[in-house]
Design an enzyme around this catalytic site. Sequence first.
Site, mmCIF file in Angstrom:
data_model
loop_
_atom_site.group_PDB
_atom_site.id
_atom_site.type_symbol
_atom_site.label_atom_id
_atom_site.label_comp_id
_atom_site.label_asym_id
_atom_site.label_seq_id
_atom_site.Cartn_x
_atom_site.Cartn_y
_atom_site.Cartn_z
ATOM 1 N N GLY A 185 0.895 -0.984 0.427
ATOM 2 C CA GLY A 185 0.165 -0.392 0.003
ATOM 3 C C GLY A 185 0.656 1.131 -0.277
ATOM 4 N N GLU A 186 0.789 2.505 0.858
ATOM 5 C CA GLU A 186 0.381 3.420 0.439
ATOM 6 C C GLU A 186 0.965 4.586 -0.498
ATOM 7 O OE1 GLU A 186 5.638 3.446 1.963
ATOM 8 O OE2 GLU A 186 4.484 2.418 3.682
ATOM 9 N N GLY A 187 0.554 3.140 -1.491
ATOM 10 C CA GLY A 187 1.352 3.917 -2.791
ATOM 11 C C GLY A 187 2.393 3.434 -3.547
#
Lengths: 352, 352
Positions: free
Chosen positions: A317-319
């Site tokens: 995740g996180e981008g």
Amino acid sequence: MNAYRRTLNSIRPPDHSLEPSIRAHLDDLTKPQGSLGRLEELALQYCLVQGTDRPKLGAKRVCCLAGDHGVADEGVSAFPKEVTPQMVHNMLAGGAAVNVLTRHVNAQLTIVDMGVATPMDNAPGLCRRRIRGGTDNIAVGPAMTRDEVEAALSAGIELAEAAAAEGVTMLGSGDMGIANTTPATALLAAYLGCPVEEITGRGTGIDDQRLAHKIAVIKRALEINRDSLADATDALAALGGFEIAGIAGLMLGAAAKRLPMVVDGFISTAGAAAACAICPPVREYLIFSHLSHERGHRAVVKALRARPVLELDMRLGEGTGAALAMTIVEAGVKIYNEMATFSGAAVSTKQS
Amino acid sequence: MNAYRRTLNSIRPPDHSLEPSIRAHLDDLTKPQGSLGRLEELALQYCLVQGTDRPKLGAKRVCCLAGDHGVADEGVSAFPKEVTPQMVHNMLAGGAAVNVLTRHVNAQLTIVDMGVATPMDNAPGLCRRRIRGGTDNIAVGPAMTRDEVEAALSAGIELAEAAAAEGVTMLGSGDMGIANTTPATALLAAYLGCPVEEITGRGTGIDDQRLAHKIAVIKRALEINRDSLADATDALAALGGFEIAGIAGLMLGAAAKRLPMVVDGFISTAGAAAACAICPPVREYLIFSHLSHERGHRAVVKALRARPVLELDMRLGEGTGAALAMTIVEAGVKIYNEMATFSGAAVSTKQS
């Protein structure tokens, strides 16, 4: 009227009348027709989203939205809740994976507090769109109120509007929130009809016992909130998270502003499912960045008729997936804009 | 002694004793263990190739090797032979796909004449390693002599040595040569034992009739050269191309200089099969960039026990896949080098 209500009426599907001229240009580039595969498809989608056969590449930006989840109290995550603010600070200091990858691909990074449980007072650089200090536990009732979900959606929309105003031409989503695979899975089950057992995964790394517990918690959340699931926005309020609703809003805002929107991984896909359920034309603005290693992602991207750009077994995740895929999309647009044509370069074409 | 003979004795497999310390560092980065999937694997391989747990990122360089093929006279390609020099000029002018993609990922690009049929006199910037103006027709005899194949291998090795001397820390391969999927397929069949029917594809876009003809031509080449196939280097002389032998040499040179070597697509995979047959320890230095859309690539990468980094339906060659994959490898190394650690960033670890 809040941004959510104002925006829904302004989203139109892309105009496909430009498609023949875009394809004709791709076929005139000095390569066998179609030989750049998905780079050509991505260039086509980018052009259609921008509504032009002369696409512009400006700045890229990943918005990483953070929020906490009442359902973390059920013990569904391998990491303790205090990791959410710790990781937000890590991102603000430049040490998280999404920092490394956005720097690598030359994308901007905006870290947004959508509802972290701990007050984030000493956090320079943080974008403050906090709805509340964490959602309520979806296993005992709705995560948030209707007003709160509209506020979170509006915050996401306004992030997209600000990006467009600041010269961003491609957006990426990202998330940070301990326990957020639980609400994301509940939302995906609700929107796409996928069986909970098949799409519930280990998140940051839970064992078999906790996985069985997580599945039971998600089923309880779907059961207890069953009366809220008919309306797409009500379902997001019941089962979502502040960062997930913000991500859905980011996608609505991107579509309204005709920005190509790169969807990160599992959590962002839940946001995408929400955005598409709320406003189906959003779908054509979305580019799914990568197939997450989180179990169930394959089934949900299939249900969304998406084929992710990358498959690198990532599940962070996180981008992080969005950042990497953005540079592939950009490569496709540069192919479109920068390659020589057969006529211009004096290269012979295929023999009949 | 030529570079080929000198180099074979200097290639050693990577030292795996560093692996535990490299993995320990990856596990200390602020993310769930293993959650960056293939980025972590690529960082590990990069470290092992460099022989360090503190990897260095310098310049990246794609070497695109061009050559012509006598077998083009059999009518196995959709494009006429004059396209090879035309595309070399297009690359020197910056208009080909590989130019766009190497610029995009900030890699250097070296265009090498290994044996284009047309004299390339007015071609500033071209690296001249021409063996001869095209190979002989493999369907009637060997493509080249033993001296020629050693010269082509040596040229590739010297390209790798020059790159290492000039600060390059990651190499990529690329090819340009009309009809070169035919010798590449013959080599892959010879080295890997893959059935010709299963791995022969449409190259730049031939129809069913020409595909059947291409299969027959490849079978004839394997039959007529059957006495040369026991020795790996003789097989390369018999069935290869000057650019394919140069690519194999580039891989030998990369291994000797401990440079991570990113293998482009179908043609470069034939070069990789040759390099590994000639010197098996080369295999661990190779990173397979992408799964080509050329039919048969899936089977041959499987036979080489490789899992390509990308799968973007590309089938162009030139080094386009290598260029894109290099930036993913670089991302993995930056993750290793730049992320914060749990201890350093005050982030809580997983609950037991």
